[in-house]
Design a protein around this motif. Structure first.
Motif, mmCIF file in Angstrom:
data_model
loop_
_atom_site.group_PDB
_atom_site.id
_atom_site.type_symbol
_atom_site.label_atom_id
_atom_site.label_comp_id
_atom_site.label_asym_id
_atom_site.label_seq_id
_atom_site.Cartn_x
_atom_site.Cartn_y
_atom_site.Cartn_z
ATOM 1 N N PRO A 81 38.431 35.989 33.643
ATOM 2 C CA PRO A 81 37.825 35.495 32.608
ATOM 3 C C PRO A 81 38.725 35.335 31.531
ATOM 4 C CG PRO A 81 37.588 38.009 33.147
ATOM 5 C CD PRO A 81 38.141 37.335 34.196
ATOM 6 N N ARG A 82 38.415 34.247 30.699
ATOM 7 C CA ARG A 82 39.269 33.407 29.681
ATOM 8 C C ARG A 82 38.863 33.970 28.348
ATOM 9 N NH1 ARG A 82 40.957 27.229 31.092
ATOM 10 N NH2 ARG A 82 42.237 27.700 32.975
ATOM 11 N N GLN A 88 32.965 35.667 28.734
ATOM 12 C CA GLN A 88 33.425 35.601 30.269
ATOM 13 C C GLN A 88 33.612 36.925 30.673
ATOM 14 O OE1 GLN A 88 35.882 32.678 31.414
ATOM 15 N NE2 GLN A 88 34.669 30.867 30.957
ATOM 16 N N LYS A 89 34.118 37.677 30.155
ATOM 17 C CA LYS A 89 34.324 39.006 30.463
ATOM 18 C C LYS A 89 33.061 39.952 30.467
ATOM 19 C CE LYS A 89 39.140 39.381 28.488
ATOM 20 N NZ LYS A 89 39.945 40.130 27.267
ATOM 21 N N LEU A 105 31.183 38.746 33.373
ATOM 22 C CA LEU A 105 31.723 39.457 34.657
ATOM 23 C C LEU A 105 31.008 40.581 34.960
ATOM 24 C CD1 LEU A 105 33.321 38.247 37.040
ATOM 25 C CD2 LEU A 105 35.300 39.438 35.882
ATOM 26 N N LEU A 113 31.946 31.110 37.419
ATOM 27 C CA LEU A 113 32.128 32.407 37.331
ATOM 28 C C LEU A 113 31.095 33.314 38.100
ATOM 29 C CD1 LEU A 113 34.102 34.475 35.544
ATOM 30 C CD2 LEU A 113 32.345 34.483 33.827
#
Length: 442
Positions: free
Chosen positions: A235-236, A240-241, A244, A268
């Protein structure tokens, strides 16, 4: 309270067949031309056709209560009337000469408005999803409104799935020390299950933490999978984190992801699905589907078998799979997928009647689904399956949907209070600087 009269356009009924019940104690007027337009749609084998047939059944049931052209009572205290008179084009001829269906509806509203002024009857409002018809009504001095009752949120307050908050240094240290913190010790409000918090130190903004609300909404806890690399994808950004975390959690069977093009939703989700299907063996199969809704002019019939016909529609999925499998040669991806046998790419057209147990299901472009269609999909999900709905609510290709009435927004807002669901709104594009600029500025 004064009784008002609402003239409904055809598109209101075709989008929400229950619209006639949304006007409280006021009078709902359906012009005869609207019945003709609804009748012309009833043979369609899609959502519009289904709604047209539903509207016909509702109005037919109303006949038992009296003469529709005279008006029949509605359960909420209002009245429903099919307008057969007030169709004269005499007052329209100096403005709109064409006798189109839209202008016939407009003529009914205009003549009712004139009657109101002459006989002091209830005010008239034209209700339509057609912006240009509302503009034409306004030009004629008719009050016109969009139909908003089918919006699951009325204004731009769509649930984002996370909040940014500040904690004192001691509170932040306690969170890191115990990995969780009772909500009663904080001043957090508007809490939902599986909601995320971007927490910053009130004295040092560079010091921060990512936390997630528990299912019972009694405490927040640090993320478990934040630093993980899944199927070669890391994850960028912070959204995104957090996404996830939702994608990898076994106890969250429904995940909704919203965001602009290029924010990483599909990549993702596919990476998380492949990891849990192939590596962790949590699911028997990865099923990826998307609605067949063209952008721009349709390309017509396609030659070949079902898989060949679907390939152009499913190409965005295959593009992401080629990246994940590092397949660069022509035909290489097809050989990989044939060898694995656990990945299925399908059109949503074929999902009705199926039961889908023990699978990781990804539904792309979910913003083009209606409320009925998304309900149909979710009721197909079998025991032990996880489903991910994703899309961009601002990019709607369906003629009767908008940012606030589409299936993705509907599921997100209606189910956000459930402990089995989680949502994340992506903010930052990761495809390229050019893609991000286009998404922001065009």
């Amino acid at each position: 309270m004064d009784t008002r009269r609402y003239v409904l356009d055809t598109n209101v009924l075709l989008q929400d067949p229950l619209a006639i019940y949304a006007f409280e104690q006021h009078e709902v007027i359906i012009p005869a031309v609207v019945l003709e337009e609804v009748d012309s749609k009833k043979r369609n084998m899609d959502e519009v056709g289904r709604n047209a047939r539903y509207v016909a059944r509702i109005i037919d049931e109303m006949r038992e209560k009296g003469k529709l052209h005279l008006g029949v009572p509605l359960p909420n205290g209002g009245r429903l009337r099919v307008e057969l008179n007030h169709r004269s084009f005499g007052k329209m001829k100096n403005y709109f000469l064409e006798r189109s269906n839209d202008n016939r509806i407009l003529a009914v509203a205009l003549n009712l408005s004139v009657e109101k002024e002459e006989e002091d009857l209830g005010s008239v409002t034209l209700v339509s999803k057609d912006a240009l018809l509302r503009v034409k009504a306004d030009a004629l001095g008719i009050h016109a409104e969009d139909f908003l009752s089918d919006r699951v949120v009325q204004f731009d307050h769509l649930y984002a799935g996370y909040h940014e908050v500040t904690f004192s240094p001691d509170m932040l240290d306690k969170l890191y020390e115990n990995r969780k913190l009772n909500i009663s010790e904080t001043d957090l409000n508007h809490v939902y299950p599986n909601q995320f918090y971007i927490i910053k130190d009130s004295t040092n903004p560079s010091k921060s933490a990512l936390a997630m609300c528990s299912k019972d909404m009694k405490f927040i806890q640090l993320l478990v999978y934040m630093e993980d690399t899944i199927w070669g994808i890391r994850p960028r950004n912070v959204q995104q984190k957090m996404a996830l975390e939702l994608l990898l959690r076994d106890d969250i069977p429904l995940v909704t992801l919203a965001g602009k093009a290029g924010t990483g939703k599909t990549l993702l989700s596919l990476a998380a699905g492949l990891a849990q299907t192939e590596d962790m063996q949590k699911y028997k199969k990865l099923l990826v589907a998307r609605p067949v809704v063209p952008v721009g002019k349709d390309i017509g019939f396609l030659p070949g078998e079902k898989d060949e016909k679907l390939r152009p529609w499913m190409q965005p999925i295959y593009d992401n799979l080629e990246f994940l499998f590092n397949a660069k040669k022509p035909g290489e991806l097809e050989q990989i997928l044939a060898g694995m046998g656990s990945i299925e790419v399908e059109a949503l057209t074929y999902i009705r009647g199926r039961s889908i147990p023990d699978q990781f299901i990804i539904i792309d472009e979910a913003q083009n689904l209606t409320k009925h269609e998304v309900k149909t999909i979710l009721t197909r999900v079998g025991e032990g399956s996880k489903i991910v709905l994703m899309g961009d609510p601002k990019q709607i290709d369906h003629p009767y949907l908008d940012e606030y009435t589409n299936g993705l927004t509907y599921v997100t807002e209606r189910l956000k209070h459930l402990s089995e669901t989680g949502h994340m709104k992506f903010e930052k594009g990761e495809r390229s600087n050019l893609a991000q600029m286009a998404a922001d500025l065009l």
